[in-house]
Design an enzyme around this catalytic site. Structure first.
Site, PDB file in Angstrom:
ATOM      1  N   GLU A 130     -18.487  48.755  23.384  1.00  0.00           N
ATOM      2  CA  GLU A 130     -19.601  48.917  22.427  1.00  0.00           C
ATOM      3  C   GLU A 130     -20.411  50.183  22.710  1.00  0.00           C
ATOM      4  OE1 GLU A 130     -20.162  44.165  21.409  1.00  0.00           O
ATOM      5  OE2 GLU A 130     -21.654  45.153  22.654  1.00  0.00           O
ATOM      6  N   HIS A 144     -20.176  44.843  29.825  1.00  0.00           N
ATOM      7  CA  HIS A 144     -19.996  43.393  29.785  1.00  0.00           C
ATOM      8  C   HIS A 144     -18.562  43.027  29.438  1.00  0.00           C
ATOM      9  CE1 HIS A 144     -21.130  44.313  25.597  1.00  0.00           C
ATOM     10  NE2 HIS A 144     -20.945  43.069  25.187  1.00  0.00           N
ATOM     11  N   HIS A 168     -18.453  41.686  14.831  1.00  0.00           N
ATOM     12  CA  HIS A 168     -17.709  40.853  15.784  1.00  0.00           C
ATOM     13  C   HIS A 168     -16.868  39.786  15.078  1.00  0.00           C
ATOM     14  CE1 HIS A 168     -21.230  42.375  17.993  1.00  0.00           C
ATOM     15  NE2 HIS A 168     -20.621  42.114  19.124  1.00  0.00           N
ATOM     16  N   HIS A 188     -27.313  43.959  22.034  1.00  0.00           N
ATOM     17  CA  HIS A 188     -27.523  43.083  20.871  1.00  0.00           C
ATOM     18  C   HIS A 188     -27.145  41.624  21.158  1.00  0.00           C
ATOM     19  CE1 HIS A 188     -23.210  44.452  19.765  1.00  0.00           C
ATOM     20  NE2 HIS A 188     -23.159  43.353  20.504  1.00  0.00           N
TER      21      HIS A 188
HETATM   22  C1  DHB Z   1     -22.961  38.763  24.682  1.00  0.00           C
HETATM   23  C2  DHB Z   1     -22.968  40.147  24.496  1.00  0.00           C
HETATM   24  C3  DHB Z   1     -22.484  40.709  23.302  1.00  0.00           C
HETATM   25  O1  DHB Z   1     -22.444  42.047  23.068  1.00  0.00           O
HETATM   26  C4  DHB Z   1     -22.004  39.890  22.285  1.00  0.00           C
HETATM   27  O2  DHB Z   1     -21.597  40.466  21.145  1.00  0.00           O
HETATM   28  C5  DHB Z   1     -21.971  38.513  22.476  1.00  0.00           C
HETATM   29  C6  DHB Z   1     -22.446  37.949  23.678  1.00  0.00           C
HETATM   30  C7  DHB Z   1     -23.469  38.152  25.939  1.00  0.00           C
HETATM   31  O3  DHB Z   1     -23.742  38.828  26.943  1.00  0.00           O
HETATM   32  O4  DHB Z   1     -23.657  36.923  25.940  1.00  0.00           O
HETATM   33 FE    FE Z   2     -21.374  42.507  21.189  1.00  0.00          FE
END
Ligand code: DHB
Ligand code: FE
Length: 282
Positions: free
Chosen positions: A242, A195, A59, A12
């Site tokens: 997540e 991530h 978030h 997302h």
């Molecule tokens: C990114 C990924 C995320 O899940 C998020 O909530 C905000 C930023 C990213 O990779 O930039």
């Molecule tokens: Fe996120």
């Protein structure tokens, strides 16, 4: 009786919202990511869900660190989107289905899941970007479904265990299937895959682990519940938690699913971007 047709996962990433706003679908950076979605559009046009249950993680827009529900379910007639500071265009409100929400909440609390019910909830990119990816015309689409947001805490520890996430989905399934009206439901699991946005490991991505998760979630989701939360952070990055949303979605699909399409593309922004379409086979 309500029917669950299948589940769809997607990352997302907020940058996707901006890429959509700027119509970068054929841009060389974005094309391998956006190419995952037309088969899903075709499936949705064919199965025409009445309701989409969007399992996402807030978030900091709907909830903040001062009050952080472990599991929250929207019970509103509509859900508005607000400016989060990412520069993504704000979207019009999403119509809900409050009566169905309350049925789900009652069923799950009776099943001993302690739920925060939200009669008002602002939805962030975790909810809106997947809605844009799957229904590019949003409210202009005659088949645009009513939405029920479900948010779980992946932000402030202690977060739920992977086992609890899968069991949440199984309880959600029972609650959905006990709704007497004849409606068709799809369930989204959004966020992930690996991530980490900040700290010493900022930019961390683990392709091998992402692929393992995408394989096991189809036919052996219980195997994934052996992963501890510490291990999940270690292997998927601080925001890779997540993946809990994917397990919640998977629990709602029943034991057997057919994988109809999948895509993995790395990186998009800072993230291993995974997309899967699972059709219920039970
Ligand atoms: C990114 C990924 C995320 O899940 C998020 O909530 C905000 C930023 C990213 O990779 O930039
Ligand atoms: Fe996120």
């Amino acid at each position: 009786m309500a029917r669950i047709l299948g589940g769809i996962t997607t990352s997302h990433i907020p940058a996707v919202g901006n890429a959509i706003a700027n119509k970068l679908f054929d841009d060389p950076y974005w094309k391998p990511f956006f190419d995952a979605y037309p088969p899903i559009h075709d499936w949705l046009a064919r199965v025409k869900p009445d309701v989409v249950i969007n399992i996402y993680n807030d978030h900091g827009l709907g909830f903040f660190l001062d009050k952080m529900p472990t599991f929250a379910i929207g019970a509103a007639h509509e859900y508005r989107n607000e400016d989060e500071g990412w520069g993504i265009p704000q979207l019009p409100p999403f119509p809900g289905d409050a009566a169905f929400s309350w049925h789900i909440i009652e069923g799950m609390v009776a099943d001993e899941f302690d739920i925060t019910s939200c009669q008002e909830l602002a939805v962030d990119h975790g909810f809106t970007v997947p809605m844009q990816l799957f229904w590019p015309k949003l409210g202009q689409d005659p088949n645009f479904p009513r939405a029920i947001p479900i948010s779980a805490n992946t932000v402030q520890h202690p977060i739920p265990t992977l086992h609890r996430a899968l069991e949440f989905g199984r309880s959600l399934r029972k609650a959905i299937l006990s709704w007497p009206r004849d409606i068709r439901v799809v369930v989204l699991g959004t966020g992930g895959l690996s991530h980490q946005l900040d700290g010493q490991r900022a930019g961390f991505i683990n392709t091998a682990f992402d692929k393992y998760c995408m394989e096991k979630i189809v036919s052996a989701p219980d195997e994934l519940t052996r992963i501890s939360r510490m291990e999940l952070v270690e292997k998927a990055g601080a925001q890779g938690t997540e993946f809990l949303m994917w397990l919640m979605m998977r629990g709602a699909l029943g034991e057997k699913v057919n994988l109809l399409t999948q895509n993995y593309h790395v990186p998009i922004s800072n993230t291993g971007a995974g997309t899967m379409l699972l059709e219920c086979a039970d």
